[in-house]
Design an enzyme around this catalytic site. Structure first.
Site, PDB file in Angstrom:
ATOM      1  CE  LYS A   8       8.072 -10.892   9.809  1.00  0.00           C
ATOM      2  NZ  LYS A   8       7.055 -11.724  10.469  1.00  0.00           N
TER       3      LYS A   8
ATOM      4  CE  LYS B  81       3.383  -3.564   5.794  1.00  0.00           C
ATOM      5  NZ  LYS B  81       2.408  -4.565   6.271  1.00  0.00           N
TER       6      LYS B  81
ATOM      7  CE  LYS C 155       8.741  -3.565  16.109  1.00  0.00           C
ATOM      8  NZ  LYS C 155       7.278  -3.543  15.911  1.00  0.00           N
TER       9      LYS C 155
END
Length: 330
Positions: free
Chosen positions: A198, A113, A195
């Site tokens: 969203k 991140k 994976k």
């Protein structure tokens, strides 16, 4: 509490995919009969990335409602919103003081991140796993349903429990991770090496829980497979392998039985049936959700009940922790 304790939380950030549905939501109700369950909407965690306040409030109601619709029974389980229980933040701060920067810097999610959004590399991203540990340890949790990508955070929770117990005497249970056998690894429909997420830029790579029938059918039709003539469950054929896993997770059928069923039929029939299966499963969920989300007053009443139950349990642990650390309590 005569049964062992399970804790799980879902962030109110973005719309949930069928990966979240199969890997998290559908497993919540299954644990209720065997464990004393505590389920939270993790809104404190969600603000480590920028949020529009109005949207965060909306998503908090939605995730709470989705947990109810998935089968969480407020009479069996404690269902609450994380920020309604300030003991989470208090224990998180105390655990910060026994957490090592080197260990937090090695967290894979933090590294990912911080690289993706260096302009938003805030302290919350670094200490997020410590707050997660506090969430778990606050309720003397035995079992934590997690995805495979959260196992590193679970190890930190275990480390902090052991470290605190060693420093201040036995206080916390050392929790165990629980990874569901089905739906544990749902991959992208367009790049099955990743994976399902969203946040993926390609909207055809995932299916939202609230997607319409047309969108579900369209995304499954466009899902990556391969050009092989035979129908097989082979990890090296990642696209088909992923779709078979999705089929198995929704139906409970074994992968062997799915292969036998479609070996003589092919991809077209398989995809059509898979789209039908997903739509039929989600149709009832969507209908019930749209009913529940309209009753804001009812949701808030349940939130308040869950808050009171959670705070009662949280304070049992927190008071012990504060006493052992040396805080004056009056």
């Amino acid at each position: 509490m005569d049964k062992k304790i399970a804790f799980s939380a879902i962030q109110p950030s973005g719309d949930l995919t069928i990966g979240n549905y199969l890997g998290a939501l559908k497993n919540l109700a299954k644990l209720q009969d065997d464990y004393n369950c505590l389920y939270a909407v993790a809104d404190l965690h969600s603000i480590t990335v920028p949020k529009v306040p109005k949207e965060l409030r909306k998503k908090t109601y939605e995730i709470f409602a989705m947990m109810l619709v998935s089968g969480v029974d407020p009479e069996k389980s404690v269902l609450f919103v994380q920020s309604h229980v300030p003991e989470h933040a208090m224990l998180g701060w105390i655990l910060d003081t026994i957490s090592y920067i080197g260990q937090l810097n090695r967290m894979t999610q933090y590294k990912d991140k911080s690289k993706k959004s260096p302009e938003n590399c805030n302290a919350g991203l670094l200490t997020y796993p410590v707050l997660m540990a506090g969430d778990i340890l606050l309720y003397q949790t035995d079992l934590v349903p997690v995805g495979e990508d959260q196992t590193q955070h679970m190890e930190l929770a275990r480390d902090l429990a052991i470290r605190f117990n060693s420093k201040y005497s036995d206080t916390f249970k050392v929790p165990e991770a629980y990874i569901a056998k089905t739906g544990k690894r749902i991959m992208s429909l367009q790049d099955p090496t990743k994976k399902m997420s969203k946040s993926d830029e390609d909207p055809n790579s995932f299916i939202y829980i609230m997607d319409s029938k047309d969108k579900i059918y369209s995304k499954i039709r466009k899902a990556v497979t391969d050009s092989e003539a035979n129908f097989a469950y082979d990890p090296n054929r990642a696209g088909l392998y992923n779709l078979i896993n999705i089929y198995s997770s929704f139906t409970g059928m074994s992968t062997d039985d799915i292969v036998k069923k479609y070996d003589s039929l092919g991809y077209k029939e398989f995809k059509e049936d898979l789209a039908d299966i997903i739509y039929e499963d989600l149709k009832d969920f969507q209908y019930n959700f749209n009913e529940v989300i309209q009753d804001k007053e009812g949701l808030e009443k349940l939130m308040a009940q869950g808050r009171d139950k959670a705070r009662y349990l949280a304070n049992k642990t927190l008071r012990k922790v504060m006493k052992k650390v040396g805080f004056v309590q009056i």
